[in-house]
Design a protein around this motif. Structure first.
Motif, PDB file in Angstrom:
ATOM      1  N   ASP A  11      57.294  29.360  24.653  1.00  0.00           N
ATOM      2  CA  ASP A  11      56.560  29.401  25.926  1.00  0.00           C
ATOM      3  C   ASP A  11      56.459  30.821  26.463  1.00  0.00           C
ATOM      4  OD1 ASP A  11      56.250  26.679  25.781  1.00  0.00           O
ATOM      5  OD2 ASP A  11      57.924  26.215  27.121  1.00  0.00           O
ATOM      6  N   TRP A  12      57.538  31.562  26.357  1.00  0.00           N
ATOM      7  CA  TRP A  12      57.514  32.949  26.867  1.00  0.00           C
ATOM      8  C   TRP A  12      56.515  33.802  26.084  1.00  0.00           C
ATOM      9  CZ3 TRP A  12      60.707  37.312  24.715  1.00  0.00           C
ATOM     10  CH2 TRP A  12      60.532  38.485  25.465  1.00  0.00           C
ATOM     11  N   LEU A  13      56.602  33.726  24.757  1.00  0.00           N
ATOM     12  CA  LEU A  13      55.694  34.533  23.933  1.00  0.00           C
ATOM     13  C   LEU A  13      54.252  34.077  24.095  1.00  0.00           C
ATOM     14  CD1 LEU A  13      57.833  34.824  20.672  1.00  0.00           C
ATOM     15  CD2 LEU A  13      57.335  36.645  22.321  1.00  0.00           C
ATOM     16  N   ALA A  14      54.033  32.766  24.256  1.00  0.00           N
ATOM     17  CA  ALA A  14      52.674  32.285  24.480  1.00  0.00           C
ATOM     18  C   ALA A  14      52.114  32.824  25.788  1.00  0.00           C
ATOM     19  CB  ALA A  14      52.658  30.755  24.485  1.00  0.00           C
ATOM     20  N   GLY A  15      52.966  32.903  26.816  1.00  0.00           N
ATOM     21  CA  GLY A  15      52.511  33.468  28.092  1.00  0.00           C
ATOM     22  C   GLY A  15      52.157  34.937  27.953  1.00  0.00           C
ATOM     23  N   LEU A  16      52.983  35.691  27.232  1.00  0.00           N
ATOM     24  CA  LEU A  16      52.667  37.105  27.009  1.00  0.00           C
ATOM     25  C   LEU A  16      51.362  37.255  26.228  1.00  0.00           C
ATOM     26  CD1 LEU A  16      56.210  38.486  25.983  1.00  0.00           C
ATOM     27  CD2 LEU A  16      55.049  38.783  28.178  1.00  0.00           C
ATOM     28  N   PHE A  17      51.170  36.401  25.235  1.00  0.00           N
ATOM     29  CA  PHE A  17      49.949  36.476  24.429  1.00  0.00           C
ATOM     30  C   PHE A  17      48.709  36.180  25.272  1.00  0.00           C
ATOM     31  CE2 PHE A  17      46.655  34.552  21.829  1.00  0.00           C
ATOM     32  CZ  PHE A  17      46.582  35.398  20.726  1.00  0.00           C
ATOM     33  N   GLU A  18      48.774  35.107  26.033  1.00  0.00           N
ATOM     34  CA  GLU A  18      47.596  34.712  26.803  1.00  0.00           C
ATOM     35  C   GLU A  18      47.249  35.742  27.867  1.00  0.00           C
ATOM     36  OE1 GLU A  18      48.683  30.881  28.230  1.00  0.00           O
ATOM     37  OE2 GLU A  18      48.554  29.928  26.249  1.00  0.00           O
ATOM     38  N   ALA A  19      48.268  36.396  28.413  1.00  0.00           N
ATOM     39  CA  ALA A  19      47.998  37.433  29.409  1.00  0.00           C
ATOM     40  C   ALA A  19      47.349  38.659  28.773  1.00  0.00           C
ATOM     41  CB  ALA A  19      49.297  37.828  30.105  1.00  0.00           C
ATOM     42  N   GLY A  20      47.717  38.959  27.535  1.00  0.00           N
ATOM     43  CA  GLY A  20      47.190  40.166  26.894  1.00  0.00           C
ATOM     44  C   GLY A  20      45.972  39.941  26.046  1.00  0.00           C
ATOM     45  N   ALA A  21      45.673  38.661  25.702  1.00  0.00           N
ATOM     46  CA  ALA A  21      44.564  38.375  24.787  1.00  0.00           C
ATOM     47  C   ALA A  21      43.363  37.785  25.491  1.00  0.00           C
ATOM     48  CB  ALA A  21      45.044  37.423  23.695  1.00  0.00           C
TER      49      ALA A  21
END
Length: 818
Positions: A46-56
């Motif tokens: 969940d944490w990495l998915a949040g970082l990805f969605e914010a940057g992608a």
């Protein structure tokens, strides 16, 4: 999702929020093991998915993929995060920026990160060049972004793996073997690496890769539990040390055991060893199957061309009754009935070890599922097969482990359970208690030519530390257990006493030699009183060396060996006055006298075959039907005294594939008024496999052998050429010695050699060539060891001069080594 929503989600799951949630998860006591690893993986997802969605935001053709252990959802507290940023190559600058937004937060938290940024084509190319990368991609799991991109890569990687498996699997096996050579075997190490050692987590991952190839699969029973147990230990190790370590060092073991709720560090190590043993055995079975499949694929096109497309049947070569070799493994014969043959597990194991071949998984499981318990005491064949297994040298280890993996060892020897996987907290010891006992038997098998009773040596090697599973002095406890085991497996009272003495005093020689004054007469007298007899001393000397060599290089040296040898020499001198008198020959039975008179009257050999069975009182216990249990066949032969009797009889038996268990040959005095002299042979024989030949055929061949019309040597050579003996067992060389003080009437020549078809024939022929007369012969087969004593005389009937006897012994040894 809008860019604003993505930014808000990233802030909610930012480094500080993730770190706090991670800490709570790792410190709460409610969850551990697989539930905690799953929860930690989901939290990290969940944490990495949040970082990805914010940057992608706004990016297409990009996804975040977990690989390796993280891809499997097996995050331990200090595990690396194995991540792949997958993209289609359309926006390299944007991808680089996204990578920074992903990697830096991970580094800021102090987490180890193994990362890469690749297109699908680059990922496949790298996997084709680097096996470790390919193994990681086999566990690829989508985290965020373009699901189709991840799915397409996973499909392509699996297809590549399956297509390339014939080339990549041998590479993977070599990788596993190299790692095992560097790291050692997890199931024996006092400070094991849970991941890299043989039987560890890397090997478990390799088995998953083999299964993904569709070429072979590992035996599944217990494998998942073993892998879970090692992961649980690694979790506890990370939590107690606060480091990303996989080495279970001595100083951490008590804390790790407490973290897991175990009694102590020994209990922890035993669980680790049990898990490693399951994975190691599964690996052995799996890699054998991979080899078999790859060999089959290589040969199949040629066979199809030769056979017109038909599928050839696997060749089956007999090894023993109910046991055959097929495709490099030992399997059960089609006619085998384990439910009616309780000796079959030991017979199959002995045959496999003697041939240097593995027992097939299917065979061991069938035996474990259907065989019934051995009676108490064991039949003679069972005891002999156990001795043969123990005396087979290095191949014994793999065969024993196969039996143990399916629980057959503890069913045969219940006391084994207490030493199974038991650690030894002594830096001198290389092995666990159970493996040390097997290793001692392996070492002792090389000394079987040095002792008069190799069967007792091998069984003592197996049992000498059996008391380490009990409190108190393991030698004292071990003597009690050894006596009980020896009685159950059928040794007589005298042999039970000797085995008890060997186990009780297996440390006596080395401890006395290195810790006491050998010039003090009381020291030597004490050892002599404890040992009791020269035969027991001889066995104890060999057991001492085997035990020390099996312990490790620090336990034995030329210095220790010389001290022990000096002590043995001194004790032998003290015991020298107790030599028994030469036994008198037993009076012939009525049947023996009848056969002798018939042979003298007809001038040709006569014989009888008679089955030997258990005593009637034991018959009902041995067989539910109440039928007596066969123990072998007694062969009585009376033949007019003439040259060549011993090699002729031995050669005929070898031609008919009869194994000689025991043999006696002696001249028989005939009643007054009967001319001539008769030799009486009383042997116990058994068929290697199949049924016994008819007595009439044996007699006819024996007559031809004695008159020279049957070429025994040629017939045996033809058979050996057609069925060459396997090279799995490297036996110690034969040994021939002269015992001048053993008899006043003859010279005793003793032969110790590996039992083999035609051995007695070769010995008898060599003695005939030396122009000596065999007055009597006393042959016995103890396991795989033949121990034969020949009482020989000159033509005049007296003992041979010492120099002549030494020359005969030397020539006999040369003939057996040829």
């Amino acid at each position: 999702m809008t860019s604003t929503d993505a930014t808000a989600k990233a802030e909610d799951s930012g480094p500080s929020g993730y770190a706090a949630a991670r800490l709570r998860l790792l410190t709460e006591g409610a969850r551990s093991g697989p539930p905690r690893r799953t929860a930690l993986s989901r939290l990290t997802d969940d944490w990495l998915a949040g970082l990805f969605e914010a940057g992608a935001a706004g990016l297409k053709g990009v996804s975040l993929v977990a690989v390796g252990g993280y891809g499997r959802g097996e995050l331990s507290p200090r595990s690396d995060l194995d991540l792949l940023l997958l993209h289609d190559g359309s926006a390299p600058d944007a991808i680089a920026a996204l990578a920074d937004r992903l990697w830096y937060p991970v580094w800021d938290l102090g987490l180890a990160l193994d990362h890469s940024v690749r297109t699908p084509a680059e990922a496949r190319k790298t996997a084709g060049e680097d096996l470790k990368v390919q193994l990681g991609l086999l566990d690829a799991r989508h985290l965020a972004g373009d699901l189709g991109l991840t799915a397409a890569l996973r499909t392509a990687v699996l297809a590549d793996w399956r297509n390339q498996a014939p080339r990549r699997l041998p590479e993977l096996q070599e990788l596993c073997a190299g790692r095992a050579a560097r790291q050692g075997e997890l199931q024996y190490l006092l400070e094991p690496d849970l991941k890299e050692a043989r039987g560890g987590l890397r090997d478990a991952t390799a088995l998953r890769a083999v299964a993904a190839s569709w070429l072979a699969d590992a035996p599944r029973e217990g494998l998942d539990d073993a892998r879970r147990r090692l992961l649980d230990v690694r979790d506890a190790l990370h939590l107690t040390t606060g480091r990303a370590t996989d080495r279970l060092s001595l100083q951490e073991q008590d804390q790790v055991a407490a973290e897991l709720g175990l009694l102590d560090a020994d209990t922890l190590l035993r669980q680790v060893y049990e898990a490693a043993r399951v994975i190691s055995y599964a690996s052995d079975v799996t890699w054998r199957e991979v080899g078999r499949v790859l060999r089959s694929r290589a040969v199949r096109p040629r066979l199809r061309a030769m056979l017109g497309g038909g599928k050839p049947s696997a060749e089956r070569s007999p090894l023993a009754e109910g046991v055959v070799e097929q495709e490099g493994e030992v399997v059960l014969a089609r006619t085998a009935r384990p439910e009616r043959d309780p000796v079959l597990p030991l017979r199959a194991a002995a045959a496999a070890a003697q041939a240097g071949l593995p027992l097939s998984l299917h065979a061991v499981r069938r035996l474990a599922a259907t065989v019934r318990p051995l009676p108490t005491p064991w039949p003679a064949e069972a005891r002999e097969q156990l001795v043969t297994l123990l005396g087979s040298g290095r191949p014994t280890v793999e065969v024993w482990e196969a039996l143990e993996a399916e629980g057959l060892i503890t069913r045969l020897l219940p006391d084994w359970e207490r030493v199974r996987c038991r650690p030894q907290r002594n830096a001198v010891h290389l092995w666990t208690v159970d493996r040390h006992l097997i290793e001692t038997a392996v070492r002792a098998s090389a000394f079987t030519r040095r002792v008069s009773r190799p069967d007792l040596l091998l069984v003592a090697a197996l049992l000498h530390d059996i008391g380490k599973g009990w409190p108190g002095d393991h030698s004292v406890a071990g003597e009690i257990i050894a006596r009980d085991v020896a009685s159950r497996i059928g040794f007589d009272r005298e042999d039970v006493a000797v085995l008890g003495t060997l186990v009780r005093h297996h440390l006596l020689l080395v401890e006395t030699a290195t810790r006491r004054d050998l010039d003090d007469p009381a020291t030597v007298r004490a050892v002599a009183e404890a040992v009791g007899s020269p035969g027991t001393l001889e066995l104890l000397h060999a057991l001492t060396e085997a035990d020390a060599l099996a312990t490790g290089p620090a336990a034995w040296s030329s210095w220790r060996a010389s001290l022990v040898a000096d002590l043995v020499k001194r004790v032998t001198a003290v015991l020298a006055g107790d030599q028994p008198d030469e036994p008198e020959a037993a009076a012939p039975t009525a049947e023996q006298e009848r056969l002798a008179l018939e042979a003298a009257a007809t001038g040709s050999p006569v014989l009888t075959l008679r089955a030997q069975t258990r005593p009637a009182a034991d018959a009902a216990e041995a067989e539910p039907s109440g039928d007596p249990e066969p123990l072998g066949v007694e062969l009585l032969i009376a033949v007019p005294d003439q040259p060549g009797v011993l090699p002729a009889v031995a050669g005929v038996l070898a031609m008919h594939r009869l194994t000689v268990r025991t043999a006696e040959l002696r001249a028989l005095d005939l009643p007054a008024g009967v001319d001539g002299s008769v030799l009486l042979l009383n042997w116990r024989v058994a068929a290697e496999y199949g049924s016994l030949p008819q007595a009439a055929r044996l007699r006819a061949d024996l007559i031809r052998a004695l008159d020279g019309s049957l070429d025994i040597a040629g017939r045996l050579a033809e058979r050996d050429a057609a069925y060459p003996r396997r090279r799995g067992l490297v036996a110690p060389p034969p040994r021939v010695s002269v015992h001048p003080a053993a008899s006043r009437l003859a010279t005793v020549i003793e032969v110790r050699a590996q039992d083999a078809p035609g051995l007695l024939f070769r010995i008898g022929r060599a003695l005939e060539d030396a122009h000596v007369r065999v007055r009597s012969a006393h042959a016995s087969t103890l396991g795989s060891n033949a121990v034969d004593a020949f009482y020989v005389t000159t033509g005049g009937g007296g003992p041979m001069p010492s120099e002549e006897a030494a020359s005969v012994a030397r020539k006999l040894e040369e003939a057996l080594r040829a």
